[in-house]
Each structure stands twice: as C-alpha cells, then as structure tokens.
Design an enzyme around this catalytic site. Structure first.
Site, PDB file in Angstrom:
ATOM      1  N   HIS A 144      -4.866   9.308  29.469  1.00  8.81           N
ATOM      2  CA  HIS A 144      -5.577  10.298  28.933  1.00  8.81           C
ATOM      3  C   HIS A 144      -4.461  11.247  27.794  1.00  8.81           C
ATOM      4  CE1 HIS A 144      -8.181  13.854  28.749  1.00  8.81           C
ATOM      5  NE2 HIS A 144      -9.254  13.068  29.129  1.00  8.81           N
TER       6      HIS A 144
ATOM      7  N   ASP B 119     -13.952   7.238  32.446  1.00 11.84           N
ATOM      8  CA  ASP B 119     -14.596   6.073  32.040  1.00 11.84           C
ATOM      9  C   ASP B 119     -14.224   4.857  32.954  1.00 11.84           C
ATOM     10  OD1 ASP B 119     -13.925   7.476  28.841  1.00 11.84           O
ATOM     11  OD2 ASP B 119     -15.982   7.187  29.500  1.00 11.84           O
TER      12      ASP B 119
END
Ligand code: SDX
Length: 430
Positions: free
Chosen positions: A307, A365
């Site tokens: 991320h 996700d």
C-alpha cells in the site's frame, strides 16, 4: 500576542527563503509551497504525490505507520463494529453522527433518489452484457451528467446536497442494473423495511422470484461498504477532485473516479486477487508465486499486498479477514479452499524478508473478494462493489472541495527534459 506562524528556511544558490508551515490537527504538518516558484523559480518534484498534500480536508485521517483509519475522527474499527453504512454516510457528509430522526430523514432523502431515468435504463441495452462491469459503470455514471446538468450550480450548497443524495441513491440502482444486465435477469425491488445493504442484495438477487436475505451476508456487505466508503486522497478520490476543480459536471467528476478505481494497482486489485488465487491453485504453488513476486524481471505482483500509505497492517484487511471467518462459518464452509490459500499465502509472505523489508502487508483488497464470491457476486463485479461504497467518499470530497473559497483549478507543473530548437525548416525545404 498573535501566535507566530511556524516556518522553515530554504537555502538556495540565490539566497534563503522562509516558507510557512501549516499545522495539522493530527499527522504531518505541511510546507506551504504556494509562493515557492515566485520566490525561488523552483518547482517541487513528487511525481506520484507520495509526499504532497493536495488539499485541506476534514473528512478522513490515515496514519500509515500505525495502521490508523478514522472517518471524521472515529476509528474505523468502532464504525465497522457498531455503525451502519447509512449512518457512516451521514457522518462523512455532515461531520457528526445522526440522531435517529435525522438518520431517518437522511435515509428518506437517499431513498427518494433510488430511481434511474428511462434514458439510463435504455443505455444498458446498448452495452454488451459481457463488457466489463467497470466499463458499464463508468459509462452509466457519466450518462447521469447528460441528464443532471443545466440546473446545477456547483457553488450552491443546496445543489451540492441534491447531487450528493442523487448520486448516493442512483449508484446502487446502476450497480444492480449492471449485475442483472450481465446475468440477463430482472433487477429486484427496494423494500422500505430493509436496510441499505439488505436492499442492495434484494436489488441484485430479488428480481426473479423468492429471495431470502441472509442476515450474515447483509451484515458482511454493510461492513464491507463501511470499510470501502472513504480513504483520504487516494488515486480515484484525487481524480474526482482534480476533475471537479475545473468546474465540470459533478457526475462527470465521479465518472473520472470510477475510471481511476478500475486500475489493478487501485480498486481493480480485488478482482486481480481472486484471479491470482485461481492461478496459484493450491498451497504447493505458493513458494513459486512468492518467488515471482520478488523477481524484478517478472511483472507479477502479489495482488492485495502492499500500500502507498499503510506500512503496517491495513486495518480494513484485519476486519475483512475476521468477517471472512464469520461468513464462511455461517455457510459451514470454514475450510473454503480459497480462504485457506489466502491465509497460507499471507502467513508465508509475512515471514519473508522481501515483504518484511518493504513493509508489504495485506490491504483492503486481499480478502474482500472471498466474501463477495461467497454471496454469489462474480469477481468481475468486485471493483463495482468497491465503487458502490466509495461513491460516498467521492461525493463527500467533491462537496467539501466545492465549498472551499480557496478552490482553484488543479494544474501541476513538470520537469521538462525535452529538446529546445530554433531551426524550423518548412516541409518543402527539408
Ligand atoms: C487500494 O491509496 C489508497 O488509499 C488506495 C486504497 C483505497 O482505499 O483507496 O487503499 C485501495 O488501491 C489498495 C491497493 C490495491 N493494489 C494492490 O493490491 C496491487 C498490488 N500492490 C502494489 O501494486 C503496490 O503495493 C501499490 C500500488 C499498492 C503501492 O505501490 P507503491 O507505494 O508505489 O510501492 P512501490 O511500487 O514503490 O513498491 C515499493 C517496493 C518495490 O520494490 P523495490 O523496487 O523497492 O525493490 O515494494 C515492491 C515494489 O516492487 N512491491 C511489491 C508489491 N507492492 C510493492 N512487490 C510484490 N508484490 C507487491 N504487491
């Protein structure tokens, strides 16, 4: 005694400059660079904006090192456990939690907009049922700008509210229309007595005879919607802001956000994660794919990992993994092979030096697709589900931006490395 602004000194070849520092409520302060170019003749260079604050905002706070996510100051863990998506929608838009009465008014406002115009319904007839659902959503969202345009004054607070409730009411209908267009089935009905998330399941699955809403699915969907609702100045929200800064139609700005979210580096990752699990197949193949993810000559990335901001656990991934357990347990499918594979992959990666050194953890996700799939939602629809939830964040940020008197059109500069020529010769002389 007026409090002196904090400043920093910038020393360049042509002298020293004082730049103001603007203080944050929490998190990093910022260097105010508005006058940098006029004072120094210099630009800053931050091509992916990883150290650039593009705006002032009061909506969401993230601390990537501590794994903190807060909506209007409330920790995501409390909201996921105790709140509902509709209440979070009220909180994000209004900045405070609602009373029961004000939440009922808010719900009625959203409900009043849960009808799509005939022209938009006809649009789907022109889209191939097998076209990607995000292509359909980008198109359908943009089409709303062809219907809602002339009467919108984007600087008028009432018009901003009308847009907010309209897009929040229309998006579930657009998404359910896409789901049913793909399946060539009928869209279900909205029912007053159902919650926002229960109605999404009813709209998806309720159009063809008896459909009993599973409360475990409805709760899991509501939590997924809360977790995906907003995330500060991510790629798609920044796309909505930059597009909206030109004064364009707000639905066209949201369509820009949908388009940006589609990318596999962003919201498209949830679909890519389930494709990756399918490619890996079983636990025996995990080491091969971990090696591929680490191989600089291989474009393969461990989807759902890493991320830009979180260099610790994405707090949303932790909550979703717990929700996976609950959903699969309720289905008596605790040993779901994909969930087993996902947990094994996570365990192996988190012990691997390459991932540890780079602070790569599961993100929002990594596990979400397992829940959607358990509900009967196909992987091609996963990013549409993300967009369904994030439309709330996009619309809230658009309204916040339009309300700021300091708003100017976004227009970054560049580091020019091209040629400079003065020897143009007409084509017939060359
Ligand atoms: C979302 O911004 C948001 O808030 C987004 C989001 C939201 O709610 O809006 O949180 C939603 O988009 C989540 C992210 C979903 N994307 C994926 O899961 C795709 C896989 N992840 C990567 O593509 C990547 O981690 C990004 C795009 C998410 C972040 O990339 P960065 O910050 O640009 O990191 P990087 O590319 O600079 O990587 C740093 C290092 C590199 O190795 P070195 O060059 O240092 O040797 O980490 C490596 C990268 O190669 N790396 C990975 C990796 N992610 C980063 N290696 C293997 N697998 C990965 N997934």
């Amino acid at each position: 005694m007026q409090k002196k602004n904090k400043t920093i000194s910038l020393k360049t070849n042509s002298g020293s400059f004082e730049l103001d520092v603007k203080e944050a409520t929490v998190g990093p302060n910022v260097i105010d660079l508005k006058r940098l170019y006029s004072q120094t003749g210099l630009f800053t260079f931050d091509p992916s904006y990883s150290a650039t604050a593009s705006c002032e905002s009061y909506i969401t706070y993230i601390d990537g090192n501590e794994g903190i996510l807060e909506y209007r100051g409330y920790p995501i863990e409390q909201l996921a456990e105790l709140s509902t998506y509709l209440e979070v929608a009220y909180l994000l838009f209004n900045g405070e939690l609602p009373s029961e009465n004000s939440l009922e008014d808010f719900r009625a406002n959203v409900k009043a907009n849960m009808v799509i115009p005939q022209q938009t319904k006809k649009l789907f007839e022109g889209l191939d049922k097998d076209s990607h659902p995000m292509a359909m959503l980008t198109t359908a969202m943009a089409s709303l700008s062809s219907i809602y345009h002339d009467e919108i004054d984007i600087k008028n607070h009432e018009d901003q509210k009308k847009f907010f409730f309209n897009v929040l009411g229309k998006t579930p209908i657009l998404v359910a229309s896409i789901f049913n267009h793909r399946n060539q089935t009928n869209i279900g009905q909205y029912h007053e007595e159902l919650s926002y998330s229960e109605n999404i399941l009813s709209l998806f699955f309720g159009g063809n005879g008896e459909y009993k809403i599973d409360p475990v699915f409805a709760k899991a969907l509501d939590i997924l919607m809360i977790l995906h609702a907003d995330h500060e100045q991510n790629c798609s929200t920044s796309s909505v802001r930059l597009t909206g800064s030109s004064g364009t139609n707000p639905y066209a700005s949201i369509a820009a956000g949908v388009a940006a979210l589609w990318g596999p580096a962003h919201g498209g990752a949830n679909e890519a994660v389930v494709k990756m699990f399918g490619e890996i197949g079983n636990k025996d193949n995990i080491p091969k794919y971990i090696a591929k993810a680490k191989d600089k000559n291989d474009r393969f990335r461990l989807m759902g990992f890493g991320h830009r901001v979180y260099k610790n656990f994405d707090p949303r991934a932790t909550i979703i993994r717990e929700e996976c357990h609950k959903v699969l347990n309720a289905m008596e499918n605790d040993d779901d092979p994909m969930f087993e594979l996902a947990q094994e992959l996570e365990q192996i990666a988190l012990k691997d030096e390459y991932f540890i050194e780079r602070n790569l953890y599961p993100n929002v996700d990594f596990y979400s697709g397992i829940i959607y799939q358990a509900m009967g939602i196909p992987k091609e629809m996963f990013t549409v589900m993300f967009a369904l939830a994030r439309t709330l964040g996009w619309a809230t940020h658009w309204c916040e931006m339009q309300s700021q008197p300091s708003l100017k059109i976004g227009r970054p500069r560049q580091l020019y490395l091209g040629e400079q020529r003065r020897d143009y010769i007409a084509i017939d002389q060359r």
